[in-house]
Scaffold this motif. Structure first.
Motif, PDB file in Angstrom:
ATOM      1  N   LEU A  92      -5.332  34.909  -8.840  1.00 31.82           N
ATOM      2  CA  LEU A  92      -6.348  34.315  -7.976  1.00 31.82           C
ATOM      3  C   LEU A  92      -5.911  32.943  -7.489  1.00 31.82           C
ATOM      4  O   LEU A  92      -6.077  32.617  -6.316  1.00 31.82           O
ATOM      5  N   HIS A  93      -5.323  32.144  -8.367  1.00 31.24           N
ATOM      6  CA  HIS A  93      -4.857  30.822  -7.961  1.00 31.24           C
ATOM      7  C   HIS A  93      -3.821  30.940  -6.845  1.00 31.24           C
ATOM      8  O   HIS A  93      -3.899  30.231  -5.844  1.00 31.24           O
ATOM      9  N   GLN A  94      -2.868  31.860  -6.998  1.00 34.74           N
ATOM     10  CA  GLN A  94      -1.866  32.050  -5.955  1.00 34.74           C
ATOM     11  C   GLN A  94      -2.512  32.549  -4.671  1.00 34.74           C
ATOM     12  O   GLN A  94      -2.129  32.164  -3.570  1.00 34.74           O
ATOM     13  N   LEU A  95      -3.527  33.378  -4.823  1.00 35.02           N
ATOM     14  CA  LEU A  95      -4.234  33.926  -3.672  1.00 35.02           C
ATOM     15  C   LEU A  95      -4.834  32.825  -2.801  1.00 35.02           C
ATOM     16  O   LEU A  95      -4.771  32.895  -1.575  1.00 35.02           O
ATOM     17  N   PHE A  96      -5.404  31.794  -3.413  1.00 32.88           N
ATOM     18  CA  PHE A  96      -5.977  30.694  -2.629  1.00 32.88           C
ATOM     19  C   PHE A  96      -4.935  30.091  -1.694  1.00 32.88           C
ATOM     20  O   PHE A  96      -5.215  29.826  -0.530  1.00 32.88           O
ATOM     21  N   PHE A  97      -3.727  29.899  -2.195  1.00 37.45           N
ATOM     22  CA  PHE A  97      -2.680  29.295  -1.379  1.00 37.45           C
ATOM     23  C   PHE A  97      -2.168  30.266  -0.323  1.00 37.45           C
ATOM     24  O   PHE A  97      -1.873  29.863   0.804  1.00 37.45           O
ATOM     25  N   ASP A  98      -2.094  31.538  -0.664  1.00 34.38           N
ATOM     26  CA  ASP A  98      -1.707  32.550   0.317  1.00 34.38           C
ATOM     27  C   ASP A  98      -2.738  32.628   1.446  1.00 34.38           C
ATOM     28  O   ASP A  98      -2.382  32.718   2.622  1.00 34.38           O
ATOM     29  N   LEU A  99      -4.018  32.585   1.077  1.00 34.47           N
ATOM     30  CA  LEU A  99      -5.093  32.633   2.075  1.00 34.47           C
ATOM     31  C   LEU A  99      -5.068  31.390   2.959  1.00 34.47           C
ATOM     32  O   LEU A  99      -5.240  31.473   4.173  1.00 34.47           O
ATOM     33  N   ARG A 100      -4.861  30.244   2.346  1.00 36.76           N
ATOM     34  CA  ARG A 100      -4.769  29.000   3.116  1.00 36.76           C
ATOM     35  C   ARG A 100      -3.667  29.116   4.155  1.00 36.76           C
ATOM     36  O   ARG A 100      -3.855  28.782   5.327  1.00 36.76           O
ATOM     37  N   ASP A 101      -2.520  29.631   3.722  1.00 34.10           N
ATOM     38  CA  ASP A 101      -1.375  29.730   4.624  1.00 34.10           C
ATOM     39  C   ASP A 101      -1.588  30.780   5.711  1.00 34.10           C
ATOM     40  O   ASP A 101      -1.236  30.560   6.862  1.00 34.10           O
TER      41      ASP A 101
END
Length: 152
Positions: A92-101
């Motif tokens: 989930l933490h990685q997902l936030f950054f993927d979504l931001r990008d």
């Protein structure tokens, strides 16, 4: 996202589409966007499952998809990984950054999780309702620092 608040009588796809319906979007448009989000979140094969049939991590990702449905500029997340095991938490933490990008959205995350905080672009530590430390200030000289006045 701390509590998923998914409606139990609806599928994952339907739960994601609800904000689009509230916004008055057409069913075809809502379905296309919901499927895009579920695909991005690795949930295509779970789209027709109801919340009771989903794991905690899957429910969390459905809740994330629902939050992104109407393309908000800012997403507020309160202890988003508090109810997840370490594997789902890291994903989930990685997902936030993927979504931001991918979608260009800003995430404001309230958390006690220092591991997550260390990954962010900016961290503001609060103590007793006051700013204790702002990582953005680390890059400014003392004369550039914004006022720390607090309205009472």
């Amino acid at each position: 996202f701390q509590f998923h608040q998914l409606l139990p009588e609806f599928t994952a796809l339907e739960n994601v589409m609800i904000p689009a319906y509230i916004a008055g979007k057409k069913k075809s448009e809502a379905m296309q966007r919901a499927n895009e989000l579920l695909d991005f979140l690795g949930l295509t094969d779970r789209a027709n499952h109801k919340p009771a049939e989903l794991s905690g991590g899957e429910k969390q990702r459905v809740a994330v998809a629902r939050a992104l449905m109407n393309e908000p500029a800012v997403v507020l997340a309160d202890e988003p990984s508090g109810s997840l095991d370490s594997k789902n938490k890291a994903e989930l933490h990685q997902l936030f950054f993927d979504l931001r990008d991918k979608f260009g959205q800003t995430f404001v995350i309230v958390t006690h999780d220092e591991e997550l905080a260390k990954l962010t672009d900016r961290t503001i530590h609060l103590r007793d309702g006051l700013v204790e430390h702002d990582s953005a200030a680390d890059n400014l000289t003392q004369t550039e620092l914004p006022s720390q006045d607090v309205a009472e």
